[in-house]
Design a protein around this motif. Structure first.
Motif, PDB file in Angstrom:
ATOM      1  N   MET A  21       1.084  -1.308   0.129  1.00  0.00           N
ATOM      2  CA  MET A  21      -0.065   0.063   0.009  1.00  0.00           C
ATOM      3  C   MET A  21       0.970   1.257  -0.031  1.00  0.00           C
ATOM      4  O   MET A  21       1.622   1.152   0.912  1.00  0.00           O
ATOM      5  CB  MET A  21      -0.845  -0.047   1.207  1.00  0.00           C
ATOM      6  CG  MET A  21      -2.032  -0.991   1.221  1.00  0.00           C
ATOM      7  SD  MET A  21      -2.773  -0.858   2.752  1.00  0.00           S
ATOM      8  CE  MET A  21      -4.132  -2.196   2.669  1.00  0.00           C
ATOM      9  N   ARG A  22       0.644   2.318  -0.632  1.00  0.00           N
ATOM     10  CA  ARG A  22       1.452   3.420  -0.725  1.00  0.00           C
ATOM     11  C   ARG A  22       0.714   4.451  -0.005  1.00  0.00           C
ATOM     12  O   ARG A  22      -0.357   4.793  -0.237  1.00  0.00           O
ATOM     13  CB  ARG A  22       1.404   3.788  -2.566  1.00  0.00           C
ATOM     14  CG  ARG A  22       2.006   2.744  -3.437  1.00  0.00           C
ATOM     15  CD  ARG A  22       2.035   3.136  -4.790  1.00  0.00           C
ATOM     16  NE  ARG A  22       2.877   4.228  -5.250  1.00  0.00           N
ATOM     17  CZ  ARG A  22       2.711   5.439  -5.164  1.00  0.00           C
ATOM     18  NH1 ARG A  22       1.453   5.939  -5.172  1.00  0.00           N
ATOM     19  NH2 ARG A  22       3.691   6.321  -5.760  1.00  0.00           N
ATOM     20  N   VAL A  23       1.614   5.003   0.779  1.00  0.00           N
ATOM     21  CA  VAL A  23       0.907   6.096   1.817  1.00  0.00           C
ATOM     22  C   VAL A  23       1.664   7.376   1.634  1.00  0.00           C
ATOM     23  O   VAL A  23       2.890   7.528   1.317  1.00  0.00           O
ATOM     24  CB  VAL A  23       1.491   5.616   3.258  1.00  0.00           C
ATOM     25  CG1 VAL A  23       0.887   6.367   4.090  1.00  0.00           C
ATOM     26  CG2 VAL A  23       0.777   4.020   3.396  1.00  0.00           C
ATOM     27  N   VAL A  24       0.736   8.449   1.797  1.00  0.00           N
ATOM     28  CA  VAL A  24       1.319   9.711   1.762  1.00  0.00           C
ATOM     29  C   VAL A  24       0.938  10.330   3.184  1.00  0.00           C
ATOM     30  O   VAL A  24      -0.219   9.961   3.678  1.00  0.00           O
ATOM     31  CB  VAL A  24       0.611  10.837   0.823  1.00  0.00           C
ATOM     32  CG1 VAL A  24       0.800  12.338   1.181  1.00  0.00           C
ATOM     33  CG2 VAL A  24       1.491  10.422  -0.715  1.00  0.00           C
ATOM     34  N   MET A  25       1.818  10.782   3.915  1.00  0.00           N
ATOM     35  CA  MET A  25       1.688  11.389   5.310  1.00  0.00           C
ATOM     36  C   MET A  25       1.499  12.862   5.137  1.00  0.00           C
ATOM     37  O   MET A  25       2.324  13.787   4.567  1.00  0.00           O
ATOM     38  CB  MET A  25       2.771  11.039   6.154  1.00  0.00           C
ATOM     39  CG  MET A  25       2.765   9.523   6.475  1.00  0.00           C
ATOM     40  SD  MET A  25       3.822   8.939   7.823  1.00  0.00           S
ATOM     41  CE  MET A  25       3.104  10.145   9.242  1.00  0.00           C
ATOM     42  N   ASP A  41       7.266   2.642   6.558  1.00  0.00           N
ATOM     43  CA  ASP A  41       7.975   2.241   5.714  1.00  0.00           C
ATOM     44  C   ASP A  41       8.854   0.947   5.864  1.00  0.00           C
ATOM     45  O   ASP A  41       9.294   0.407   5.091  1.00  0.00           O
ATOM     46  CB  ASP A  41       9.179   3.319   5.550  1.00  0.00           C
ATOM     47  CG  ASP A  41       9.199   3.496   4.022  1.00  0.00           C
ATOM     48  OD1 ASP A  41       8.284   3.201   2.931  1.00  0.00           O
ATOM     49  OD2 ASP A  41      10.289   4.034   3.407  1.00  0.00           O
ATOM     50  N   SER A  42       8.756   0.672   7.291  1.00  0.00           N
ATOM     51  CA  SER A  42       9.755  -0.746   7.574  1.00  0.00           C
ATOM     52  C   SER A  42       8.746  -2.032   7.286  1.00  0.00           C
ATOM     53  O   SER A  42       9.228  -2.919   7.516  1.00  0.00           O
ATOM     54  CB  SER A  42      10.145  -0.500   9.040  1.00  0.00           C
ATOM     55  OG  SER A  42       9.168  -0.712   9.952  1.00  0.00           O
ATOM     56  N   GLN A  43       7.371  -1.680   7.233  1.00  0.00           N
ATOM     57  CA  GLN A  43       6.571  -2.921   7.022  1.00  0.00           C
ATOM     58  C   GLN A  43       6.634  -3.254   5.598  1.00  0.00           C
ATOM     59  O   GLN A  43       6.588  -2.564   4.746  1.00  0.00           O
ATOM     60  CB  GLN A  43       4.982  -2.303   7.444  1.00  0.00           C
ATOM     61  CG  GLN A  43       4.950  -1.740   8.676  1.00  0.00           C
ATOM     62  CD  GLN A  43       5.194  -2.754   9.950  1.00  0.00           C
ATOM     63  OE1 GLN A  43       4.727  -3.820   9.883  1.00  0.00           O
ATOM     64  NE2 GLN A  43       6.094  -2.031  10.750  1.00  0.00           N
ATOM     65  N   GLU A  47       4.174   1.223   2.322  1.00  0.00           N
ATOM     66  CA  GLU A  47       5.484   2.029   1.492  1.00  0.00           C
ATOM     67  C   GLU A  47       4.912   3.571   1.768  1.00  0.00           C
ATOM     68  O   GLU A  47       3.996   4.218   0.933  1.00  0.00           O
ATOM     69  CB  GLU A  47       5.802   1.783   0.046  1.00  0.00           C
ATOM     70  CG  GLU A  47       6.861   2.355  -0.477  1.00  0.00           C
ATOM     71  CD  GLU A  47       6.791   2.187  -1.922  1.00  0.00           C
ATOM     72  OE1 GLU A  47       7.941   2.733  -2.516  1.00  0.00           O
ATOM     73  OE2 GLU A  47       6.028   1.563  -2.497  1.00  0.00           O
ATOM     74  N   VAL A  48       5.894   4.416   2.319  1.00  0.00           N
ATOM     75  CA  VAL A  48       5.565   5.935   2.324  1.00  0.00           C
ATOM     76  C   VAL A  48       6.307   6.441   1.331  1.00  0.00           C
ATOM     77  O   VAL A  48       7.279   6.463   1.154  1.00  0.00           O
ATOM     78  CB  VAL A  48       5.997   6.462   3.722  1.00  0.00           C
ATOM     79  CG1 VAL A  48       5.928   7.796   3.713  1.00  0.00           C
ATOM     80  CG2 VAL A  48       5.342   5.890   4.892  1.00  0.00           C
TER      81      VAL A  48
END
Length: 233
Positions: A21-25, A41-43, A47-48
């Protein structure tokens, strides 16, 4: 300036596994952003891809990245994120939004869900719960901080039958369309309502049926005989 990680949207996952899953914070405190972003990001399945420090940056980055999940602080120097959720959704219609706050209150929760957020948790929750909340929101599940869940149920109960599982006519219509495999946008078009209103109805359905995803809602409603059985969801 926003922090943008390597864009790997086109990179195949190793071994044919599902792409992360692509994540924006969206977080204006560098240390908090680094800590939370680093954990995500370590999961292997997360993915951040970017971190934005302001609402203006977030609108640009979200449109560029089209993430699966947007994780945002509630309060930013440029204002509360809730008032900008509709614009974020216009920039990236398929993104699901998780709000994280250090100062939870009932009105913010209700406003966030009404505006289209799918999750609302507090920073005092364990890190493992934060990570799991990102995953669940990414899968389309409703996630609410345990201490705020009663407030949401109270709001739902005030507008519906005292029976927790009693669905309104509109909720039944939404549930039937979910069972047909319709998306939020398709349901909104069919019922001539806004996507945010449909998300609110879906949140109410999941809470009343005590489930955590749309698929579970359809299965539970079918099992109880609330809607007719389908050969496939």
């Amino acid at each position: 300036m926003s922090t943008v990680f390597a864009d790997t949207a086109l990179r195949p996952a190793p071994g044919g596994d599902p792409a992360p899953m692509r994540v924006v914070m969206i977080e204006d405190h560098d240390m908090v952003a680094a800590a939370l972003g680093g954990v995500l990001d370590s999961q292997a399945d997360l993915e951040v891809v970017a971190i934005a420090a302001s609402i203006a940056e977030a609108l640009v980055v979200v449109q560029q990245q089209q993430p699966d999940v947007i994780v945002s602080d509630l309060r930013l120097p440029s204002g509360e994120i809730v008032g900008h959720l509709a614009e974020l959704k216009r920039k990236s219609p398929l993104s699901r939004i998780l709000i994280v706050t250090g100062a939870p209150h009932e009105k913010a929760l209700l406003d966030a869900l009404e505006a289209g957020a799918l999750g609302f948790i507090v920073k005092s929750q364990p890190m493992a719960e934060f990570v799991e909340a990102v995953r669940r929101v990414g899968r389309g599940e409703l996630v609410v901080a345990p201490e705020l869940a009663p407030a949401l149920m109270s709001r739902l109960d005030s507008t519906s039958s005292p029976d927790r599982a009693a669905l309104t006519r509109r909720e039944l219509e939404v549930l039937e369309l979910l069972a047909e495999g319709s998306s939020t946008v398709a349901i909104a078009e069919a019922l001539i309502l806004s996507p945010n209103t449909i998300r609110n109805h879906i949140a109410a359905i999941m809470l009343k049926l005590d489930v955590h995803s749309r698929l579970e809602a359809v299965a539970e409603a079918t099992g109880r005989g609330i809607i007719a059985a389908r050969t496939a969801f």
